[in-house]
Scaffold this motif. Sequence first.
Motif, mmCIF file in Angstrom:
data_model
loop_
_atom_site.group_PDB
_atom_site.id
_atom_site.type_symbol
_atom_site.label_atom_id
_atom_site.label_comp_id
_atom_site.label_asym_id
_atom_site.label_seq_id
_atom_site.Cartn_x
_atom_site.Cartn_y
_atom_site.Cartn_z
ATOM 1 N N THR A 1 -77.981 -21.901 -29.791
ATOM 2 C CA THR A 1 -79.277 -21.775 -30.457
ATOM 3 C C THR A 1 -79.165 -21.008 -31.772
ATOM 4 N N VAL A 2 -78.028 -20.355 -31.989
ATOM 5 C CA VAL A 2 -77.844 -19.532 -33.181
ATOM 6 C C VAL A 2 -77.343 -20.385 -34.335
ATOM 7 N N GLU A 3 -77.970 -20.243 -35.490
ATOM 8 C CA GLU A 3 -77.558 -20.972 -36.685
ATOM 9 C C GLU A 3 -76.429 -20.203 -37.361
ATOM 10 N N LEU A 4 -75.215 -20.705 -37.239
ATOM 11 C CA LEU A 4 -74.048 -19.997 -37.740
ATOM 12 C C LEU A 4 -74.108 -19.718 -39.244
ATOM 13 N N PRO A 5 -74.532 -20.662 -40.092
ATOM 14 C CA PRO A 5 -74.604 -20.354 -41.525
ATOM 15 C C PRO A 5 -75.496 -19.151 -41.827
ATOM 16 N N ARG A 6 -76.584 -18.992 -41.055
ATOM 17 C CA ARG A 6 -77.471 -17.833 -41.268
ATOM 18 C C ARG A 6 -76.779 -16.536 -40.859
ATOM 19 N N GLU B 1 -73.695 -15.057 -52.927
ATOM 20 C CA GLU B 1 -74.278 -16.131 -53.736
ATOM 21 C C GLU B 1 -73.772 -17.497 -53.277
ATOM 22 N N ALA B 2 -72.468 -17.601 -53.038
ATOM 23 C CA ALA B 2 -71.898 -18.881 -52.605
ATOM 24 C C ALA B 2 -72.456 -19.302 -51.252
ATOM 25 N N LEU B 3 -72.604 -18.356 -50.340
ATOM 26 C CA LEU B 3 -73.124 -18.698 -49.010
ATOM 27 C C LEU B 3 -74.599 -19.086 -49.078
ATOM 28 N N HIS B 4 -75.339 -18.496 -49.992
ATOM 29 C CA HIS B 4 -76.723 -18.938 -50.201
ATOM 30 C C HIS B 4 -76.752 -20.396 -50.648
ATOM 31 N N ARG B 5 -75.841 -20.757 -51.548
ATOM 32 C CA ARG B 5 -75.850 -22.113 -52.078
ATOM 33 C C ARG B 5 -75.502 -23.154 -51.026
ATOM 34 N N ILE B 6 -74.636 -22.793 -50.080
ATOM 35 C CA ILE B 6 -74.148 -23.814 -49.136
ATOM 36 C C ILE B 6 -74.708 -23.660 -47.728
ATOM 37 N N LYS B 7 -75.732 -22.831 -47.560
ATOM 38 C CA LYS B 7 -76.210 -22.574 -46.196
ATOM 39 C C LYS B 7 -76.721 -23.835 -45.506
ATOM 40 N N ASP B 8 -77.140 -24.821 -46.287
ATOM 41 C CA ASP B 8 -77.628 -26.064 -45.692
ATOM 42 C C ASP B 8 -76.761 -27.259 -46.068
ATOM 43 N N ARG B 9 -75.532 -26.994 -46.553
ATOM 44 C CA ARG B 9 -74.653 -28.082 -46.978
ATOM 45 C C ARG B 9 -73.451 -28.198 -46.053
ATOM 46 N N ASN C 1 -63.280 -11.574 -43.916
ATOM 47 C CA ASN C 1 -62.655 -11.988 -42.656
ATOM 48 C C ASN C 1 -63.519 -12.913 -41.811
ATOM 49 N N ALA C 2 -64.753 -12.502 -41.548
ATOM 50 C CA ALA C 2 -65.603 -13.283 -40.649
ATOM 51 C C ALA C 2 -65.928 -14.648 -41.242
ATOM 52 N N VAL C 3 -66.214 -14.680 -42.537
ATOM 53 C CA VAL C 3 -66.538 -15.945 -43.190
ATOM 54 C C VAL C 3 -65.322 -16.878 -43.165
ATOM 55 N N GLU C 4 -64.157 -16.332 -43.469
ATOM 56 C CA GLU C 4 -62.930 -17.127 -43.454
ATOM 57 C C GLU C 4 -62.685 -17.731 -42.078
ATOM 58 N N SER C 5 -62.835 -16.920 -41.039
ATOM 59 C CA SER C 5 -62.574 -17.427 -39.684
ATOM 60 C C SER C 5 -63.595 -18.476 -39.279
ATOM 61 N N ALA C 6 -64.849 -18.314 -39.734
ATOM 62 C CA ALA C 6 -65.872 -19.306 -39.393
ATOM 63 C C ALA C 6 -65.574 -20.644 -40.054
ATOM 64 N N ILE C 7 -65.027 -20.609 -41.260
ATOM 65 C CA ILE C 7 -64.685 -21.847 -41.959
ATOM 66 C C ILE C 7 -63.458 -22.505 -41.327
ATOM 67 N N ASP C 8 -62.423 -21.678 -41.077
ATOM 68 C CA ASP C 8 -61.144 -22.234 -40.632
ATOM 69 C C ASP C 8 -61.086 -22.515 -39.132
ATOM 70 N N ARG C 9 -61.736 -21.660 -38.313
ATOM 71 C CA ARG C 9 -61.628 -21.817 -36.855
ATOM 72 C C ARG C 9 -62.807 -22.587 -36.273
ATOM 73 N N LEU C 10 -63.969 -22.423 -36.894
ATOM 74 C CA LEU C 10 -65.162 -23.033 -36.320
ATOM 75 C C LEU C 10 -65.629 -24.250 -37.089
ATOM 76 N N GLY C 11 -65.057 -24.488 -38.271
ATOM 77 C CA GLY C 11 -65.511 -25.616 -39.077
ATOM 78 C C GLY C 11 -66.960 -25.487 -39.467
ATOM 79 N N ALA C 12 -67.334 -24.290 -39.924
ATOM 80 C CA ALA C 12 -68.741 -23.973 -40.134
ATOM 81 C C ALA C 12 -69.441 -24.919 -41.103
ATOM 82 N N TYR C 13 -68.727 -25.440 -42.100
ATOM 83 C CA TYR C 13 -69.389 -26.277 -43.105
ATOM 84 C C TYR C 13 -68.812 -27.699 -43.156
ATOM 85 N N GLU C 14 -68.205 -28.113 -42.059
ATOM 86 C CA GLU C 14 -67.673 -29.474 -42.017
ATOM 87 C C GLU C 14 -68.795 -30.477 -41.770
#
Length: 612
Positions: free
Chosen positions: A524-529, A558-566, A599-612
Amino acid sequence: MDLKFADAAKVTDEERDAVDALLGPAGTGWEGGTERTDEDLRWARGGAAARERRDLLLPALHAVNDRVGWLSEGALDYICRRLTVPPAEAYGVATFYALFSVRPRASKVLHVCTDLACAAKGSSTLTAALKDRLGPGVAYQPSPCLGLCERAPAALVMQAGQGDPARPASEERADGRAGYATAVVAPATPEAVMTAVASVAGAPAEAGARTAVPQAGDPGLTLLRRVGVVDPLSIDDYRSHGGYAALRRAFALGPAGVIREVTDSGLVGRGGAAFPTGRKWQATASQPDHPHYLVCNADESEPGTFKDRVLMEGDPYALIEAMTVAGYAIGARRGYLYLRGEYPRALAHLTNAIDQARARNLLGDDILGQGYAFDIEIRRGAGAYICGEETAIFNSIEGYRGEPRSKPPFPVEKGLFGKPTAVNNVETLVNVLPILTGRAEETKLFCLSGNVARPGVYELPFGATLGELIERAGPPRTIRAVLLGGAAGSFVRPDELDIPLTFEGTRAAGTTLGSGVILVLDDTVELPRILLRIAEFFRDESCGQCVPCRVGTVRQEEALHRIKDRTGAAAADDIALLREVGRAMRDASICGLGQTAWNAVESAIDRLGAYE
């Protein structure tokens, strides 16, 4: 503000009384509304001692803020005159901390946590419901983690200018003066918050530390065995459960013997760095420069961390005893306990414990007749995550902005006041007691929060797996991700729960144990947020001293604001920018805040595929 002595700024009687209660009277020339001259203030009674104590600046700011609710130009001017501190420097310190305000505000302030654990438990709904219900007599302040993650969402009400009539005398403030009342509301509902805002002193009593320990009462516990079992306000109850046996053993062993026992135990720091405690103590004790100092880092501000609060609230005498043992081992005569400003109950319990220990000859000039003098002073922080860094604590205590220092020299050589200093956090120090009394099974405290049925502080032997711990707490139906180590840590996937909870095991898995934070997030948690909240946290908490962190944390947000819905190609350019900025912060920042902000942002991108 005009950053010089402001002749037009007048201190009020209330502000002056608050400062004088801390620093001592400024003289007898205030009668009849006649203010003393600059020269009178400079040589006022108590002035010479105050001028030698620049380190009283932070307590003086607290004194006025507690009494009035904000720091006026006149109050700052008066503090500067009393301490002979340049006004520009005092203003820089006052504006460094989130709990202070240099602009007029209501005497009642509502802090609502919007950080990770509370966000996962619906703090956004809480804040939306409160927005239109607060009147002009309340200042609203969104807050980073309040250290109440096991009862999320959480709120804290602070009322300046009054003591708390519901608080027992043994829980009054350290200085004994009328100051501020507090009410903790957790878990918070709009109705409960409004009740506390309406009458801070009449708010329902906060739940005891036992409620934060699902294992409370288990005889197999080591560090938590007294929490919920002994009365935290009774030194006799503490001693009847083995209290002060470790200090007596320390006197029998001698300083070198204590250090040898701690070294042989393999104890490492539990704040995240995992540096061997015995080596740190030995390096401090061997320095020829004196005096030596001990600093207890009780400013646990890492989002998701609350284990030190539970220890201080539920077993405060253990920390006082452990600090005394550590001070004896390193040859210190004074210890500073740097405590989070958002921990009112811990402050009350520790103050009572220090007072009782002094009364029983367990602190002071000749402890237990052994010829060893040691005392402890509590210093309250004022809302700055960076002050959890070991050298930033020194600057904060000394009356400067809480900015980290470059190393070397290291604290064991030149630390607090330029003297050899050992810095340990609460969990590390409390571990020393079972080492000296034979209960040396090595365990670790874990702060488990988020979407689990039984959040709290868990004590497990090293080697238990992440999955075993989450199972104890009642996992959600579907796990989206688990954050290890707090905002400065890393995410892991739900198929990686077999990671052993040791420093080596987490390192081998490409993550970190950190301070023991485990935040479980369901689907239920929105990971980008969540990632955006982490970026906002580091942006807010960066002290701004070094460019890589000051600029990098802003660019990351700033970058995470831009891509939070992309996702996918639409996010590719910003992800590439995030990697470049993250590497720069990691390689070039002065301290751990900037080095771990990615660290946390990197792991979310690489391990969780947060923005795939």
